[in-house]
Design a protein around this motif. Structure first.
Motif, PDB file in Angstrom:
ATOM      1  N   ARG A 677       0.821  -1.206   0.000  1.00 20.29           N
ATOM      2  CA  ARG A 677       0.000   0.000   0.000  1.00 20.29           C
ATOM      3  C   ARG A 677       0.861   1.264   0.000  1.00 20.29           C
ATOM      4  O   ARG A 677       0.443   2.308  -0.511  1.00 20.29           O
ATOM      5  N   LEU A 678       2.082   1.201   0.564  1.00 18.21           N
ATOM      6  CA  LEU A 678       2.986   2.350   0.482  1.00 18.21           C
ATOM      7  C   LEU A 678       3.426   2.566  -0.957  1.00 18.21           C
ATOM      8  O   LEU A 678       3.505   3.716  -1.431  1.00 18.21           O
ATOM      9  N   PHE A 679       3.726   1.490  -1.688  1.00 15.13           N
ATOM     10  CA  PHE A 679       4.055   1.618  -3.108  1.00 15.13           C
ATOM     11  C   PHE A 679       2.888   2.261  -3.857  1.00 15.13           C
ATOM     12  O   PHE A 679       3.088   3.123  -4.726  1.00 15.13           O
ATOM     13  N   ASP A 680       1.656   1.825  -3.536  1.00 16.09           N
ATOM     14  CA  ASP A 680       0.476   2.430  -4.165  1.00 16.09           C
ATOM     15  C   ASP A 680       0.420   3.929  -3.900  1.00 16.09           C
ATOM     16  O   ASP A 680       0.118   4.734  -4.790  1.00 16.09           O
ATOM     17  N   ALA A 681       0.680   4.307  -2.641  1.00 10.32           N
ATOM     18  CA  ALA A 681       0.602   5.722  -2.257  1.00 10.32           C
ATOM     19  C   ALA A 681       1.603   6.560  -3.045  1.00 10.32           C
ATOM     20  O   ALA A 681       1.278   7.654  -3.544  1.00 10.32           O
ATOM     21  N   ILE A 682       2.839   6.079  -3.164  1.00  4.57           N
ATOM     22  CA  ILE A 682       3.863   6.826  -3.907  1.00  4.57           C
ATOM     23  C   ILE A 682       3.461   6.945  -5.372  1.00  4.57           C
ATOM     24  O   ILE A 682       3.612   8.004  -6.000  1.00  4.57           O
ATOM     25  N   SER A 683       2.942   5.859  -5.941  1.00  2.51           N
ATOM     26  CA  SER A 683       2.489   5.889  -7.332  1.00  2.51           C
ATOM     27  C   SER A 683       1.414   6.948  -7.528  1.00  2.51           C
ATOM     28  O   SER A 683       1.417   7.687  -8.518  1.00  2.51           O
ATOM     29  N   ALA A 684       0.497   7.055  -6.555  1.00  2.00           N
ATOM     30  CA  ALA A 684      -0.574   8.045  -6.662  1.00  2.00           C
ATOM     31  C   ALA A 684      -0.061   9.461  -6.470  1.00  2.00           C
ATOM     32  O   ALA A 684      -0.455  10.385  -7.201  1.00  2.00           O
ATOM     33  N   ILE A 685       0.829   9.665  -5.500  1.00  2.00           N
ATOM     34  CA  ILE A 685       1.386  11.007  -5.253  1.00  2.00           C
ATOM     35  C   ILE A 685       2.107  11.515  -6.496  1.00  2.00           C
ATOM     36  O   ILE A 685       2.029  12.702  -6.840  1.00  2.00           O
TER      37      ILE A 685
END
Length: 854
Positions: A677-685
């Motif tokens: 989910r942290l990887f997802d967050a960075i991708s979204a940011i």
């Protein structure tokens, strides 16, 4: 007159176990006996191959010694048990008919067979061999362009077996009577087709038909294949019956055909596989290493994930950022997405978001027919089913379920008895990694290096990428990939696979194992079956099972530091784990450190909409609501799969505020420590992926951006993005709080740096630096734990480590510091391999007298 010395006869009986069925092992033993002038016999049994050599002692011992050193190329020997037996005075060597003894009954002169003996020698389906390919292409050969050409070294096995031992009458080929020529080949021990059970030719084998969607015959025989080839060339979609099920295929260079295929499948973004006519066609589009070429051409013929050739696709400008005019565009609308840098000549939408192309070579004569003549050079392929459903493998289902998709259906009358999908592999750190076990690898057993004694256990895996594992003795049989269990047909398939294993292997498990998650379908199915069979149910925590799966594969006992990174796993405390450092042995996992908890607003919705995780990670860093809105309001961030850039004062602003309020109130917002989910967050940011259509898409796109930037800079995992004296994203990307137990890993400095520096440097560079930061914190924590006296054996597992860029930073980085580093290679590192860990842990718990969950 000279007296002749009398040479006394000597006799040895051999039990050879492993992958010895369907691999030409009996003719090999026959030829060994002939070379050494020995008498005796050889036969298939459910447990392997049994042979008797009789003759001069030296000759017998020489023949036995050559079994391991000169074995057939496809055979895998686990063990050879040798015993001296009385000389029977046999006059010749013979191959006897296979027998399957009933319980408590053995061969006439052999040991009794126990009810729970597991036949571990079940052959997998094998891709067409070089000799058969040469015959297929030779106009003077009687099997020229034969769609079902096969020999002892290739062809269908597991998908056509009705029962063991593996003999023709117990397969789907039993209904096809061999012609006189094939029969002579089949009975000649010196022939390559000796006892090749699927052997046939144009005169006596299965036949082809091309059907309309209504089931009407359009063409038959070779004309059916030619007609299908012409349809593919004309841009149509054709359903093709393969070895383990049906595929949908179209010309990979035809953009409209590929889009129609995606539309029917319901797969807007997830990559399609590419079947190339030969290795030279693969090299047109992809970089292929020596090990990757060997893997593509191996008997398993898996899908191999390859990097496309570098090429300036015009997607990013000189700074590596997406031009404003391109933001908000849906990948596949005429512009290639960030990360995919080659594939010129292929349809844009073959692969979206991913840094890799899944490529395979033809593995049957039927596939070769489709590429012959004026056929296409590359086909886009996917399993013939709607997204989320099991692959179609019965002819009846093909007619009833393939409505409005393909133009025609290419079928044959050899029955597929088991649904088996294509295997998916990749190479990393000069090793082959199997990501999905299917055709070519299933049902080969994994021979475990430790814990060989104990209960027979059936483990049910997880709900995502479901696969089962039957553990018996020192062998673990991982089933074929079943899929995600949200679909009721997939759940039915899982039950069918379990009963098939029981029946085929005559196995009676002593226990069932499953995940700790109370809401998993696999947990419910395992509980029902345990109750019905009156055996214990052992629940194993998700990340414990991930680490034990790799420990089992590598023969590790004792304790290790387990680094388990994935998207979702039910923790002991009822939260969603996924960024874990654990002290692990077979029976226990103790949490040593984990990523800081953040809420998942909307629960599963946060997986499908990564902007929700970006919002909560920024909130946890101390960002105000206004700062979060500003960070998530850039045009690139607001792009979504529908291709419409949202107005920050419209629905997006409303959605994120509602989600924030729900999270703050604790409504449907479970806590998670997930690295995925942290990887997802960075991708979204970074505006790479804010909404996804399949699991892992945001993280895959993030890796693609990093790989693409690194490729343009000629960097790799072992070539840091910065020189000495330069800082990464932050002086200290993660803060490790060691005051409590377990330690907490806070990514706040990293997240703040991502937001700040995304205004200054290309997002591909930020993505690469993020991977570096994650690898550095893994290495740092392992070193801190080792300094505290914890083991220097480190196991890396979980779906996040499918990320090759990350793995190739962490794995060698730990080794350089003197750690012994292990991971999954044969068992999938994702949830497809978790059943192996469940089974091994459950056995250990039963052995220790422990039950229930772990």
């Amino acid at each position: 007159m000279h007296e002749h010395a009398v040479v006394e006869s000597y006799s040895l009986k051999l039990m050879i176990t492993g992958g010895v069925h369907g691999a030409g092992f009996r003719p090999f033993i026959y030829q060994l006996a002939s070379q050494h002038s020995l008498s005796g016999w050889v036969e298939n049994t459910p447990q392997g191959v049994v042979a008797v050599f009789e003759g001069p002692k030296g000759a017998v011992e020489n023949a036995v010694a050559k079994i391991r050193t000169e074995k057939p190329p496809l055979a895998e020997i686990n063990n050879i048990e040798v015993m001296e037996v009385p000389v029977a005075g046999l006059s010749r060597f013979s191959i006897v008919e296979s027998r399957y003894p009933r319980a408590h009954e053995g061969p006439d002169d052999g040991p009794r067979v126990a009810e729970d003996v597991l036949p571990v020698s079940i052959p997998p389906d094998l891709g067409i061999c070089e000799e058969c390919q040469a015959e297929f292409q030779d106009p003077s050969n009687r099997r020229y362009q034969h769609p079902f050409i096969t020999c002892v070294n290739c062809g269908p096995r597991y998908t056509i077996i009705r029962a063991l031992p593996y003999d023709r009458e117990r397969t789907a080929m039993g209904r096809f009577e061999m012609c006189s020529t094939c029969d002579r080949e089949y009975k000649d021990p010196g022939n390559r087709r000796y006892h090749a059970e699927p052997v046939c030719c144009h005169d006596c084998g299965p036949s082809l038909q091309l059907l309309s969607l209504q089931g009407q015959v359009i063409a038959t025989g070779l004309e059916a294949a030619r007609y299908a080839r012409d349809l593919l060339r004309a841009g149509e979609i054709v359903a093709i019956k393969g070895i383990g099920g049906y595929h949908l295929a179209c010309d990979a260079t035809n953009t409209r055909a590929v889009r129609r295929l995606r539309d029917w499948k319901g797969r807007p973004d997830k990559p399609l596989a590419l079947m190339a006519s030969d290795i030279s066609e693969v090299r047109r589009y992809c970089m292929v290493s020596t090990i990757e070429e060997h893997l593509l051409k191996s008997p398993a013929r898996p899908i191999v994930l390859l990097r496309p050739k570098p090429h300036d696709n015009g997607w990013e400008n000189a700074r590596g950022t997406v031009p404003r005019a391109n933001r908000g565009l849906r990948p596949g609308n005429g512009r290639r997405p960030e990360g995919l840098t080659g594939l010129d000549g292929l349809a844009d939408s073959i692969v979206l978001d991913s840094p890799y192309v899944g490529v395979m070579l033809p593995y049957t004569g039927l596939h070769m027919l489709l590429f012959s003549g004026n056929g296409p050079h590359s086909l886009a392929m996917t399993s013939a089913n709607k997204e989320g459903e099991p692959m179609i493998y019965s002819d009846t289902d093909a007619i009833s379920r393939l409505k409005c998709g393909p133009q025609a259906i290419l079928v044959h009358d050899r029955e597929i008895l088991r649904r088996v999908d294509d295997s998916v592999t990749m190479t990393t750190c000069n090793n082959v990694r199997i990501l999905r076990r299917g055709r070519g690898y299933v049902p080969l057993s994994l021979e475990l290096g430790c814990g060989q004694e104990g209960a027979t256990v059936l483990a049910w895996g997880a709900d995502s990428k479901n696969a089962l594992c039957l553990l018996h003795g020192g062998n673990a049989l991982l089933s074929q990939h079943i899929g995600d269990l949200d679909d009721v047909r997939s759940r039915d398939e899982a039950k069918k696979v379990a009963h098939d294993l029981f029946s085929l292997l005559h196995s009676n498990p002593h226990a069932m194992a499953c995940d700790l998650h109370p809401g998993y379908h696999s947990t419910a199915i395992a509980a029902d079956m345990a109750l019905a069979r009156g055996c214990p149910l052992i629940q194993v925590q998700h990340h414990h099972a991930h680490i034990v799966s790799a420990m089992a594969e590598n023969g590790l006992s004792g304790e290790v530091i387990g680094v388990a990174f994935d998207g979702t796993g039910y923790g002991y405390d009822g939260t969603v784990w996924g960024g874990e450092f654990l002290l692990v042995n077979a029976t226990e996992a103790v949490r040593l450190a984990h990523l800081r908890y953040v809420p998942m607003p909307g629960g599963e919705k946060a997986v499908r909409e990564p902007w929700r995780m970006a919002m909560m990670h920024l909130k946890a860093c101390g960002f105000s609501n206004h700062e979060i809105e500003e960070a998530l309001s850039r045009p690139a961030v607001l792009s979504d799969p529908a291709g419409a850039a949202k107005d920050t004062h419209g629905c997006f602003a409303s959605s994120w505020r509602v989600a924030m309020q729900a999270a703050e109130a604790g409504i449907n917002s479970p806590l998670t420590s997930s690295m995925g989910r942290l990887f997802d967050a960075i991708s979204a940011i970074l505006g790479i992926r804010t909404i996804v259509s399949y699991e892992g898409q945001a993280a895959i796109a993030l890796e693609a951006a990093a790989q693409n930037w690194a490729t343009t800079k000629r960097l790799g995992a072992n070539h840091p993005a910065r020189t000495a004296g330069q800082r990464g994203l932050a002086e200290q990307a993660f803060v490790i709080d060691q005051t409590g137990t377990p330690w907490t890993i806070d990514p706040a400095p990293l997240l703040k740096a991502v937001v700040e520096r995304s205004r200054e440097i290309p997002r591909g560079e930020i993505a690469f630096l993020f991977h570096e930061a994650v690898s550095e914190v893994v290495i740092r924590i392992c070193q801190l734990l080792a300094d505290e006296g914890f083991p220097r054996d480190v196991v890396l597992s979980g779906g996040v480590f499918q990320n090759r860029l990350l793995f190739e930073m962490v794995y060698p980085g730990l080794r350089r510091l003197g750690f012994n580093v292990y991971s999954n290679w044969q068992a999938p590192i994702n949830d497809g391999g978790i059943a192996l860990g469940q089974a091994v842990a459950a056995r250990a718990l039963l052995k220790a007298g422990m039950g229930g969950r772990t």
